[in-house]
Design a protein around this motif. Structure first.
Motif, PDB file in Angstrom:
ATOM      1  N   GLY A  86      42.571 -20.801  10.594  1.00  0.00           N
ATOM      2  CA  GLY A  86      43.456 -20.241  11.730  1.00  0.00           C
ATOM      3  C   GLY A  86      42.930 -19.817  12.907  1.00  0.00           C
ATOM      4  N   ASP A 191      51.796 -16.078  16.956  1.00  0.00           N
ATOM      5  CA  ASP A 191      51.091 -16.567  15.763  1.00  0.00           C
ATOM      6  C   ASP A 191      52.102 -16.154  14.664  1.00  0.00           C
ATOM      7  OD1 ASP A 191      49.883 -16.041  13.160  1.00  0.00           O
ATOM      8  OD2 ASP A 191      47.970 -15.178  14.238  1.00  0.00           O
ATOM      9  N   SER A 213      47.731 -19.569  10.382  1.00  0.00           N
ATOM     10  CA  SER A 213      46.668 -19.675   9.627  1.00  0.00           C
ATOM     11  C   SER A 213      47.411 -20.357   8.349  1.00  0.00           C
ATOM     12  CB  SER A 213      46.271 -18.201   9.190  1.00  0.00           C
ATOM     13  OG  SER A 213      45.154 -18.432   8.163  1.00  0.00           O
ATOM     14  N   THR A 215      45.772 -20.864   5.703  1.00  0.00           N
ATOM     15  CA  THR A 215      44.984 -20.111   4.418  1.00  0.00           C
ATOM     16  C   THR A 215      46.247 -19.059   3.893  1.00  0.00           C
ATOM     17  OG1 THR A 215      43.467 -20.090   6.087  1.00  0.00           O
ATOM     18  CG2 THR A 215      43.155 -18.832   3.965  1.00  0.00           C
ATOM     19  N   LYS A 216      47.117 -18.749   4.553  1.00  0.00           N
ATOM     20  CA  LYS A 216      48.021 -17.623   4.047  1.00  0.00           C
ATOM     21  C   LYS A 216      49.403 -18.296   3.536  1.00  0.00           C
ATOM     22  CE  LYS A 216      44.869 -15.354   6.230  1.00  0.00           C
ATOM     23  NZ  LYS A 216      44.998 -14.465   7.558  1.00  0.00           N
TER      24      LYS A 216
HETATM   25  C1  LIG Z   1      44.379 -14.860   8.587  1.00  0.00           C
HETATM   26  C2  LIG Z   1      45.017 -14.763   9.818  1.00  0.00           C
HETATM   27  C3  LIG Z   1      44.391 -15.334  10.826  1.00  0.00           C
HETATM   28  C4  LIG Z   1      43.161 -16.351  10.901  1.00  0.00           C
HETATM   29  O1  LIG Z   1      43.202 -17.476  10.043  1.00  0.00           O
HETATM   30  P1  LIG Z   1      41.846 -18.048   9.386  1.00  0.00           P
HETATM   31  O2  LIG Z   1      42.740 -19.047   8.459  1.00  0.00           O
HETATM   32  O3  LIG Z   1      41.527 -16.784   8.367  1.00  0.00           O
HETATM   33  O4  LIG Z   1      41.059 -18.379  10.375  1.00  0.00           O
HETATM   34  C5  LIG Z   1      45.100 -15.411  12.175  1.00  0.00           C
HETATM   35  N1  LIG Z   1      46.373 -14.453  12.095  1.00  0.00           N
HETATM   36  C6  LIG Z   1      46.895 -13.936  11.284  1.00  0.00           C
HETATM   37  C7  LIG Z   1      48.040 -13.122  11.286  1.00  0.00           C
HETATM   38  C8  LIG Z   1      46.045 -14.004   9.980  1.00  0.00           C
HETATM   39  O5  LIG Z   1      46.657 -13.411   9.018  1.00  0.00           O
END
Ligand SMILES: *Cc1c(COP(=O)(O)O)cnc(C)c1O
Length: 440
Positions: A86, A191, A213, A215-216
């Motif tokens: 992210g 975001d 991200s 990842t989430k």
């Molecule tokens: C986790 C997160 C990020 C960063 O993402 P990564 O994949 O950890 O680099 C950015 N913005 C928000 C709101 C997040 O929760």
């Protein structure tokens, strides 16, 4: 999102029920001419769109490309590019739009690493950020200087879930852009990690660019790190070149997992997360030790009307998301300040004894995660700023997962109970609650 686009310019996989995964750092080019054509066309719009000429993974790659097509579609954007994380996505989006001497206007609460990038990383390159409260249109108007090129925010804001009215920001930026020549115009970057495109599509409300991200919530299983930028076509080539040269590209294996598991299950997971979140938020609201609960789905949420307007699925149903923010007890132990505060005892008790909740950063996964933003994800923000904006030491952020909501409530109830918070957690308590035994 479940079927995806079965045929795209990137690759025809319409005979696959599950799209295939490529894993090839370099691609065979047939002839020098074809290689030369591939290099000449990379990051250039060709008048004759033909099958892409793949050269090397870091430039363009078909599995990742398919995910990008689907992400652009999910957000209602023109194009998408995936990054290694992210933060790689956010830094690429920002750095393609500002240069030395120009400015970013950002909301004054941000994801910790974004705040660190804006407040310490980018100033080294002559890019400054003005942090303002973007719920206040006059403050935004006052913060925009001739050097401003970006208005940047999250909504819901991490962690206390304040909403920023995207259309209101759009109208302030439109007024300003009307006075500028096109090269200097301000872009709005949102975001959208917390809401995911299932709950909110910021481009519909006037955002120019959406960052994620992966990842989430979109990745959904917490097994891979990734990021994405959804952008208008006129920025695509600049972003592509930035990604090529800075190199933070998403691996095709991570892209495949997101394409096959994350995106197709997003709607089903999100609808379950938010059913759970509403039950849990109502429970917290009714608990005498909980001083404040913020969840956009609660009618007590200060911006509940804006939530209903801005957070909706593609069919228009209210989608307040999976995240809850709540404050428990006083933020320090009055009798002995060095000892654990009641809130810390509560979270430690959860960490040691909970059946369904894990103490961990991140969110949007099948497992329910709790964390303390003041000490963890938002440690980078100055203390005074955190307190002013309601990021308190006694606050917890809960990201609901797929467990039965009754199990989550049982965990919270036990850890917020008088015994748990006086003694702190005990490993002896680590067993399955009676509620679960009854359910089996
Ligand atoms: C986790 C997160 C990020 C960063 O993402 P990564 O994949 O950890 O680099 C950015 N913005 C928000 C709101 C997040 O929760």
């Amino acid at each position: 999102m479940i079927h995806g686009l079965s045929r795209s310019r990137r690759w025809d996989y319409s005979h696959h029920v599950v799209p295939p995964m490529t894993s090839s750092a370099a691609f065979r080019l047939d002839s020098v001419r074809r290689g030369a054509q591939g290099f000449a066309e990379f990051a250039h719009d060709t008048s004759d769109p033909h099958d892409p000429i793949y050269i090397y993974d870091r430039l363009e790659e078909p599995t990742r490309g398919m995910l990008e097509d689907n992400l652009a579609y999910a957000e209602g954007g023109e194009t998408a590019l995936c990054f290694a994380s992210g933060m790689a996505a956010i830094s690429a989006a920002v750095c393609t739009l500002v240069k030395c001497g120009e400015q970013i206007v950002a909301h004054d609460v941000l994801y910790g690493c974004t705040y660190s990038l804006f407040s310490t990383g980018l100033p080294r390159f002559g890019i400054d950020t003005r942090f303002v409260d973007l719920t206040d249109n006059d403050a935004l108007r006052a913060a925009i200087t001739a050097q401003a090129r970006i208005v940047y925010f999250e909504t819901p804001v991490n962690p206390e879930l304040t909403l920023i009215d995207i259309a209101a920001v759009r109208s302030v930026v439109d007024d300003e852009n009307a006075r500028r020549n096109p090269d200097d115009r301000i872009h709005i970057i949102v975001d959208n990690t917390f809401a995911t495109p299932h709950c909110q599509r910021p481009i519909e409300f006037g955002a120019d660019i959406v960052c994620h991200s992966l990842t989430k919530g979109i990745g959904g299983f917490g097994a891979d790190v990734g990021g994405a930028v959804i952008a208008p076509r006129d920025l695509y080539n600049r972003l592509l070149i930035f990604r090529k040269d800075f190199g933070g590209v998403l691996s095709p294996k991570a892209a495949w997992a997101t394409l096959v598991y994350g995106l197709p299950s997003l709607g089903a997971r999100m609808s379950n997360y938010q059913k759970t979140a509403l039950h849990v938020a109502r429970f917290l609201e009714s608990h005498h030790r909980v001083e404040k609960v913020l969840y956009p789905g609660l009618t007590s949420f200060p911006q509940h009307d804006l939530a209903k307007h801005q957070m909706k699925d593609a069919k228009g149903r209210f989608c307040p998301g999976s995240m809850i923010y709540f404050v428990i007890g006083e933020d320090r132990n009055v009798e002995s300040p060095a000892a654990k505060s009641p809130a810390e005892r509560f979270v430690d008790h959860v960490a040691e004894n909970a059946y369904a909740i894990s103490l961990a950063v991140s969110l949007g996964q099948v497992k329910t995660l709790i964390e303390c933003p003041f000490f963890m994800t938002h440690a980078a923000l100055p203390e005074a700023e955190k307190r002013r904006r309601g990021v308190l030491p006694g606050a917890s952020r809960l990201g609901c997962g797929l467990e039965d909501w009754e199990d989550i409530v049982a965990d919270l109830q036990r850890s917020a109970g008088p015994d748990a918070t006086q003694q702190g957690g005990s490993a002896l308590l680590r067993n399955r609650p009676p509620l679960i035994l009854l359910r089996i």
